[in-house]
Design a protein around this motif. Structure first.
Motif, PDB file in Angstrom:
ATOM      1  N   ASP A   1      14.414 -11.435   9.780  1.00 20.48           N
ATOM      2  CA  ASP A   1      15.662 -11.115  10.860  1.00 20.48           C
ATOM      3  C   ASP A   1      16.412 -10.378  10.511  1.00 20.48           C
ATOM      4  O   ASP A   1      16.980  -9.535  11.287  1.00 20.48           O
ATOM      5  CB  ASP A   1      16.051 -12.560  11.146  1.00 20.48           C
ATOM      6  CG  ASP A   1      15.016 -13.629  12.186  1.00 20.48           C
ATOM      7  OD1 ASP A   1      13.931 -13.066  12.485  1.00 20.48           O
ATOM      8  OD2 ASP A   1      15.173 -14.614  11.988  1.00 20.48           O
ATOM      9  N   PHE A   2      17.168 -10.449   9.366  1.00 18.87           N
ATOM     10  CA  PHE A   2      18.113  -9.741   8.742  1.00 18.87           C
ATOM     11  C   PHE A   2      17.920  -8.233   8.686  1.00 18.87           C
ATOM     12  O   PHE A   2      18.588  -7.545   9.063  1.00 18.87           O
ATOM     13  CB  PHE A   2      18.684 -10.189   7.330  1.00 18.87           C
ATOM     14  CG  PHE A   2      19.745  -9.354   6.819  1.00 18.87           C
ATOM     15  CD1 PHE A   2      20.805  -9.289   7.192  1.00 18.87           C
ATOM     16  CD2 PHE A   2      19.044  -8.412   5.656  1.00 18.87           C
ATOM     17  CE1 PHE A   2      21.622  -8.582   6.359  1.00 18.87           C
ATOM     18  CE2 PHE A   2      19.837  -7.799   5.044  1.00 18.87           C
ATOM     19  CZ  PHE A   2      21.512  -7.609   5.358  1.00 18.87           C
ATOM     20  N   LEU A   3      16.438  -7.877   8.174  1.00 14.33           N
ATOM     21  CA  LEU A   3      16.050  -6.653   7.918  1.00 14.33           C
ATOM     22  C   LEU A   3      15.771  -5.863   9.488  1.00 14.33           C
ATOM     23  O   LEU A   3      16.368  -4.703   9.533  1.00 14.33           O
ATOM     24  CB  LEU A   3      14.887  -6.491   7.360  1.00 14.33           C
ATOM     25  CG  LEU A   3      14.901  -7.015   5.693  1.00 14.33           C
ATOM     26  CD1 LEU A   3      13.647  -6.992   4.971  1.00 14.33           C
ATOM     27  CD2 LEU A   3      15.831  -5.789   5.073  1.00 14.33           C
ATOM     28  N   VAL A   4      15.460  -6.648  10.314  1.00 15.60           N
ATOM     29  CA  VAL A   4      15.162  -6.209  11.616  1.00 15.60           C
ATOM     30  C   VAL A   4      16.600  -5.746  12.398  1.00 15.60           C
ATOM     31  O   VAL A   4      16.554  -4.603  13.009  1.00 15.60           O
ATOM     32  CB  VAL A   4      14.206  -7.136  12.488  1.00 15.60           C
ATOM     33  CG1 VAL A   4      14.404  -6.550  14.202  1.00 15.60           C
ATOM     34  CG2 VAL A   4      12.967  -7.107  12.107  1.00 15.60           C
ATOM     35  N   VAL A   5      17.551  -6.492  12.387  1.00 19.35           N
ATOM     36  CA  VAL A   5      18.690  -6.511  13.030  1.00 19.35           C
ATOM     37  C   VAL A   5      19.360  -5.428  12.065  1.00 19.35           C
ATOM     38  O   VAL A   5      20.124  -4.507  12.926  1.00 19.35           O
ATOM     39  CB  VAL A   5      19.430  -8.039  13.057  1.00 19.35           C
ATOM     40  CG1 VAL A   5      20.984  -7.660  13.251  1.00 19.35           C
ATOM     41  CG2 VAL A   5      18.886  -8.952  14.035  1.00 19.35           C
TER      42      VAL A   5
END
Length: 122
Positions: free
Chosen positions: A97-101
């Motif tokens: 989630d962190f990387l995608v955002v």
């Protein structure tokens, strides 16, 4: 008068460890649309890109959070993406989630909005 002999003391019923879990750790399903499926609704995609703060607020309120999360909390979009995954039983991780955002926030916001639509969240 008959006597009743108690051979076992009553105990509280044991609750299985996973009874309170809504889904398993890995989730049950994938996202209903891909991260780059922005052409499924071009209008929303353009609005998300050009009016990002408005869409942050929209996503926060749709998930039951307030504008404070959208504008005052560092990492708000990561939190919202994780919340949507949890609500929908979607596979993934906080790191993902962190990387995608971090690297594709407008696409992630569009995907999150489409997912809430598919789940029927007003």
């Amino acid at each position: 008068m008959a006597n009743t002999v108690i051979v076992q003391q009553p105990t509280a019923a044991a609750v299985p460890d996973n009874q309170l879990m809504v889904t398993d750790i890995t989730g049950r399903r994938e996202w209903s649309t891909g991260l780059f499926d922005i052409f499924t609704n071009v209008e929303k995609s353009l609005l998300t890109y050009f009016f990002t703060p408005c869409y942050k607020y929209k996503l926060a309120t749709r998930t039951g959070e307030g504008c404070c999360l959208a504008f005052c909390v560092t990492g708000a979009m990561t939190i919202l993406r994780s919340r949507i995954r949890t609500i929908g039983g979607i596979r993934g991780s906080a790191t993902e989630d962190f990387l995608v955002v971090s690297f594709c926030q407008p696409c992630a916001m569009c995907q999150m909005d489409r997912e809430l639509d598919r789940m029927g969240v007003p």
